[in-house]
Scaffold this active site. Structure first.
Site, PDB file in Angstrom:
ATOM      1  N   LYS A   1      48.252  34.768  34.917  1.00 21.12           N
ATOM      2  CA  LYS A   1      47.913  35.563  33.712  1.00 21.12           C
ATOM      3  C   LYS A   1      48.974  35.185  32.597  1.00 21.12           C
ATOM      4  O   LYS A   1      48.439  35.219  31.329  1.00 21.12           O
ATOM      5  CB  LYS A   1      47.939  36.886  34.180  1.00 21.12           C
ATOM      6  CG  LYS A   1      46.966  37.578  34.801  1.00 21.12           C
ATOM      7  CD  LYS A   1      46.581  38.993  34.876  1.00 21.12           C
ATOM      8  CE  LYS A   1      45.486  39.334  35.783  1.00 21.12           C
ATOM      9  NZ  LYS A   1      45.414  40.951  35.922  1.00 21.12           N
TER      10      LYS A   1
ATOM     11  N   LYS B   1      32.670  31.355  42.847  1.00 23.82           N
ATOM     12  CA  LYS B   1      32.367  32.833  42.994  1.00 23.82           C
ATOM     13  C   LYS B   1      31.612  33.275  41.633  1.00 23.82           C
ATOM     14  O   LYS B   1      31.843  32.866  40.598  1.00 23.82           O
ATOM     15  CB  LYS B   1      33.587  33.511  43.194  1.00 23.82           C
ATOM     16  CG  LYS B   1      33.653  34.839  43.864  1.00 23.82           C
ATOM     17  CD  LYS B   1      35.272  35.263  44.320  1.00 23.82           C
ATOM     18  CE  LYS B   1      35.563  36.097  43.018  1.00 23.82           C
ATOM     19  NZ  LYS B   1      36.669  37.089  43.557  1.00 23.82           N
TER      20      LYS B   1
ATOM     21  N   LYS C   1      32.373  37.726  36.383  1.00 18.64           N
ATOM     22  CA  LYS C   1      31.992  38.244  34.859  1.00 18.64           C
ATOM     23  C   LYS C   1      32.433  37.472  33.661  1.00 18.64           C
ATOM     24  O   LYS C   1      32.119  37.499  32.821  1.00 18.64           O
ATOM     25  CB  LYS C   1      32.658  39.739  34.894  1.00 18.64           C
ATOM     26  CG  LYS C   1      34.111  39.457  35.070  1.00 18.64           C
ATOM     27  CD  LYS C   1      34.667  40.861  35.346  1.00 18.64           C
ATOM     28  CE  LYS C   1      36.447  40.606  35.630  1.00 18.64           C
ATOM     29  NZ  LYS C   1      37.175  41.926  36.322  1.00 18.64           N
TER      30      LYS C   1
HETATM   31  P1  AMP Z   1      37.515  41.462  39.821  1.00 14.07           P
HETATM   32  O1  AMP Z   1      36.155  41.605  39.022  1.00 14.07           O
HETATM   33  O2  AMP Z   1      37.588  40.092  39.830  1.00 14.07           O
HETATM   34  O3  AMP Z   1      38.450  42.073  39.236  1.00 14.07           O
HETATM   35  O4  AMP Z   1      37.263  42.171  41.055  1.00 14.07           O
HETATM   36  C1  AMP Z   1      37.110  43.358  41.591  1.00 14.07           C
HETATM   37  C2  AMP Z   1      36.595  43.752  43.049  1.00 14.07           C
HETATM   38  O5  AMP Z   1      35.307  43.016  42.823  1.00 14.07           O
HETATM   39  C3  AMP Z   1      37.546  42.725  43.930  1.00 14.07           C
HETATM   40  O6  AMP Z   1      37.791  43.473  45.019  1.00 14.07           O
HETATM   41  C4  AMP Z   1      36.739  41.507  44.169  1.00 14.07           C
HETATM   42  O7  AMP Z   1      37.121  41.128  45.510  1.00 14.07           O
HETATM   43  C5  AMP Z   1      35.295  41.986  44.115  1.00 14.07           C
HETATM   44  N1  AMP Z   1      34.434  40.787  43.462  1.00 14.07           N
HETATM   45  C6  AMP Z   1      34.490  40.259  42.282  1.00 14.07           C
HETATM   46  N2  AMP Z   1      33.529  39.255  42.240  1.00 14.07           N
HETATM   47  C7  AMP Z   1      33.159  39.261  43.604  1.00 14.07           C
HETATM   48  C8  AMP Z   1      32.202  38.194  44.059  1.00 14.07           C
HETATM   49  N3  AMP Z   1      31.457  37.231  43.322  1.00 14.07           N
HETATM   50  N4  AMP Z   1      31.711  38.381  45.230  1.00 14.07           N
HETATM   51  C9  AMP Z   1      32.313  39.377  46.073  1.00 14.07           C
HETATM   52  N5  AMP Z   1      33.367  40.119  45.613  1.00 14.07           N
HETATM   53  C10 AMP Z   1      33.621  40.094  44.508  1.00 14.07           C
END
Ligand code: AMP
Ligand code: TRP
Length: 338
Positions: free
Chosen positions: A122, A202, A205
């Site tokens: 970051k 993966k 967003k």
């Molecule tokens: P983030 O949006 O990356 O901050 O993730 C927030 C939560 O959503 C975390 O627990 C991640 O592991 C889960 N997460 C985000 N993207 C994915 C994905 N493509 N598949 C599974 N879990 C996800």
């Protein structure tokens, strides 16, 4: 009523988890996190937080942060987190988080904080600041305030969880038993949703390709369009395989949305093409996501109800957090007024 909360709180193990209100939620967030959070309510005493103080480490636009904080809280409820059963609240409504983070910072050796890899990533992106550096200490405060036994997180948060555990053990050892030492609760690898455009990545967003990601607020037409355009593997069979990452991802999504076993889905589509499969996949995804989207719009547009939910959550979270903070202040020697 208060007694009931107290006794159920003592009986069931405690779960704490949180997300940053840093952008719209995706199908990946739902499948990888929220869906589990909802299921965990049946067994655990759950506390779910929107961590707005973590989000300010990269200085989001204020109006956007305010909006996304309420969006995320509404999405928790729309996904099925029940405010009557679980605590749903916003981090900045509970001053004890920042207060405990200060104390825990004094128990964090520089070397241990410097090892955190997310801080480095970051800082490279947003420029280093002390807030980014101490981000994991604030995260430890989130968890330890609620005496959480289990913390459902993705693989990327393992290191932060390790720091939380070390801080709890160190404090307990230095004074006396104060904090529950939390365990990470990491969902099995199967629950990773991959990009619809580059299935080795993966679903995220922040993907620049808008066809790669399904958002929880997408309309049925958005979903149909994105699934139609999803990349496929060479050949035309609907068959699961490590050598066929695109179809494997779509089959997993089908399985998650419909509950049907992957083998049974493969069998039904023998002799049929990608077009038929994708059309049905879009419909099962819509069936899973539409109720969430509709509830979301209803809650998000009902400002008074959302406000009441967060007020109730803040009240209960403050009650629990202050109980821990008072113990900590006492143990380290801060004077309590009569
Ligand atoms: P983030 O949006 O990356 O901050 O993730 C927030 C939560 O959503 C975390 O627990 C991640 O592991 C889960 N997460 C985000 N993207 C994915 C994905 N493509 N598949 C599974 N879990 C996800
Ligand atoms: N750092 C976590 C993330 O980026 C969010 C978070 C903050 C969190 N505090 C937490 C997660 C406490 C679990 C428990 O996803």
């Amino acid at each position: 009523m208060a007694d009931q909360t107290q006794s159920s709180e003592q009986k069931r193990p405690i779960i704490f988890s949180a997300m940053q209100p840093s952008s719209e939620l995706t199908l990946g967030n739902y499948v990888g996190a929220l869906k589990h959070w909802v299921e965990l309510q049946a067994t655990y005493d759950c506390v779910y937080c929107v961590v707005d103080e973590h989000a300010v480490t990269i200085h989001p636009e204020p109006a956007k942060l305010r909006k996304q904080t309420l969006d995320l809280a509404a999405m928790y409820v729309a996904s099925g987190i029940d405010p009557e059963q679980s605590v749903i609240f916003v981090q900045s409504h509970v001053p004890a988080h920042a207060q405990l983070a200060w104390v825990l910072g004094t128990f964090t050796p520089m070397g241990e904080a410097s090892k955190m890899t997310q801080y480095k990533e970051k800082s490279d992106k947003h420029g280093a600041n002390v807030g980014l550096f101490t981000y994991p200490v604030l995260q430890a405060a989130d968890i330890l305030l609620y005496q959480a036994n289990l913390v459902p997180v993705g693989e990327d948060q393992k290191q932060h969880l390790e720091l939380s555990r070390n801080l709890a053990e160190r404090f307990n050892h230095h004074y006396s038993d104060t904090f529950t030492v939390p365990e990470p609760h990491i969902p099995k690898v199967g629950a990773r949703v991959m990009s619809l455009q580059e299935p080795e990545k993966k679903m995220s967003k922040s993907d620049e390709n808008s066809n790669a990601t399904i958002f929880l607020a997408d309309t049925p037409d958005d979903i149909r369009r994105k699934i139609k355009r999803a990349v496929t593997d060479s050949g035309s069979e609907i068959r699961y395989g490590a050598d066929r990452p695109a179809i494997a991802n779509l089959l997993e999504l089908y399985h998650i949305a419909s509950g049907e076993a992957i083998g049974a889905i493969e069998e039904r589509f023998v002799g049929k093409g990608y077009g038929d499969f994708k059309a049905e996949l879009a419909e099962v995804l819509i069936a899973m996501l539409s109720p969430i989207r509709e509830r979301y719009m209803q809650i998000r547009n009902d400002k008074a109800t959302l406000n009441d939910i967060l007020k109730k959550g803040a009240f209960e979270a403050n009650r629990r957090a202050n109980r821990t903070l008072r113990k900590v202040y006492k143990k380290i020697g801060l004077v309590e007024l009569e």
